[in-house]
Design a protein around this motif. Structure first.
Motif: not given
Length: 412
Positions: A155-161, A165-175, A269-273, A282-285
């Motif tokens: 129902l929602q296109p799954k992003p390529k992981i 990308f996961l490393i870039a998410l660690l900071g935003p998810a923590l905050f 910035e480099s994961f605009k897709e 992914w931030i929620t998870i």
């Protein structure tokens, strides 16, 4: 005698349908077309001359057509029946009114409604079960399950992981985790309306932190945060349910969400897709993975006793334990839904419109929770809240001018 057996349509180079000023002009054109078959060329020429004198000036048309020329086909035989003129082709270039797009109002309506429902049932749960760390963890868990279901059912296109990308998410998810748990702690200690008034001071922290990182803001932006500070201060001093823990929780929540936004802009910035909804999923998870172990450490030993007290209080008020379960589930579902709707709204509108909409949403939530929970509001408290919210609106206007100026410089 040489006759014409095919439909004849004649147009002056700039003639258009809208140049017919009334119904009689249109009937005249139709009559000319139907009666022009099987006539000598001389008679047709006379008719055309007469027609060109009667028709009004085509320059008054609202939708001028491009010049068009039709080749007249002649045949020695008159056995082929003439074709009826197709008036639909003459009018097909007139633009139709676009149907009203109700998608954006629907998204805004859902965003506001879902946020109100979340705040109401979140507060009801915390009144009976005052353990915000567990409740916040459950809300992130529900959002994680929700996104997994959407991806599994396509129902929602799954992003390529990828690992970057996961490393870039660690900071935003923590905050994001810090911002969410701090807000829940504030909700558990003070009125929902007071927490939202303090959270309206988020632009103040945004300007301060961004300035430390090198961003420059015009004087109008700095002036716009003054009424925010004054309004929040006035509301805090006159708040009936004032609690230092509730105040500090709301302020820490502002810091967490501001740092999340700043860090997301720099690290992602480099994961605009990846679209906004998948990014938030992914931030929620990752936030759930952060928060749940911390929740066990902070208040895990109190959950069992607190649960029995909550059930007893529910039964004493004539309610069923199922009501508490239902409230907890609603708080989790609507927490994710209102965030999902906010990301969908941001995809449809400009950041300025989103910021103004978010300000108005906070007003709606404050008024709704005051009505539902019947919180006493003093006149000075209401005045301070209004000044703070109005300052947030001014901040939105001032920062939009800064954004437009930056975009203009980039284009030049």
């Amino acid at each position: 005698m040489l006759t014409l057996n095919s439909a004849i349509t004649y147009s002056k180079p700039h003639l258009n349908v809208s140049s017919f000023s009334n119904r009689n002009d249109l009937i005249f054109k139709t009559h000319f077309t139907k009666t022009s078959f099987n006539k000598p060329l001389s008679q047709i020429s006379e008719t055309l001359t007469l027609k060109s004198q009667i028709l009004p000036n085509p320059s008054f048309g609202l939708f001028p057509l491009k010049p068009k020329f039709h080749i007249l086909k002649a045949s020695a035989s008159s056995d082929v029946p003439p074709e009826e003129p197709n008036l639909e082709k003459e009018t097909e270039l007139v633009p139709e009114k676009k149907p009203l797009n109700l998608k954006l109002p629907l998204i805004f309506g859902l965003w506001y409604f879902q946020n109100i429902v979340f705040n109401i049932y979140n507060k009801k749960c915390l009144n009976l079960f005052p353990y915000p760390w567990l409740l916040a963890s459950f809300q992130l868990f529900v959002g994680s399950v929700w996104m997994v279901v959407l991806w599994s059912l396509k129902l929602q296109p799954k992003p390529k992981i990828s690992k970057p990308f996961l490393i870039a998410l660690l900071g935003p998810a923590l905050f994001h985790t810090i911002g969410h748990i701090s807000a829940c702690v504030s909700f558990s200690k003070v009125a929902v309306s007071f927490t939202h008034v303090i959270k309206s001071s988020e632009p103040v922290f945004s300007v301060i932190f961004a300035s430390f990182l090198g961003d420059k803001y015009p004087l109008a932006v700095w002036l716009s945060i003054l009424p925010i500070v004054f309004g929040c201060s006035l509301a805090a001093v006159t708040e009936v349910s004032f609690n230092l823990g509730g105040l500090s929780g709301a302020l820490i929540s502002n810091v967490g969400f501001v740092l999340r936004n700043i860090y997301s802009k720099r690290s992602l910035e480099s994961f605009k897709e990846v679209n906004g909804l998948n990014l938030y999923g992914w931030i929620t998870i990752i936030s759930f993975v952060y928060l749940f172990p911390a929740a066990i450490f902070v208040e895990g030993s109190q959950w069992v006793g607190g649960y029995h007290k909550a059930i007893a209080a529910m039964q004493a008020s004539g309610g069923s334990p199922l009501n508490l379960y239902f409230w907890v589930l609603l708080s989790g579902v609507f927490y994710h839904l209102y965030n999902q709707s906010s990301y969908q709204a941001l995809d449809e509108i400009s950041p300025l419109t989103f910021s103004v909409g978010n300000t108005m949403k906070r007003v709606v939530v404050i008024v709704s929770t005051v009505i539902v929970f019947r919180n006493p509001v003093q006149p000075l408290n209401a005045l301070g809240s209004a000044i703070a919210v109005f300052g947030t609106f001014l901040y939105s206007q001032a920062t939009s001018k800064k954004t437009k100026k930056i975009e203009g410089e980039k284009k030049n």
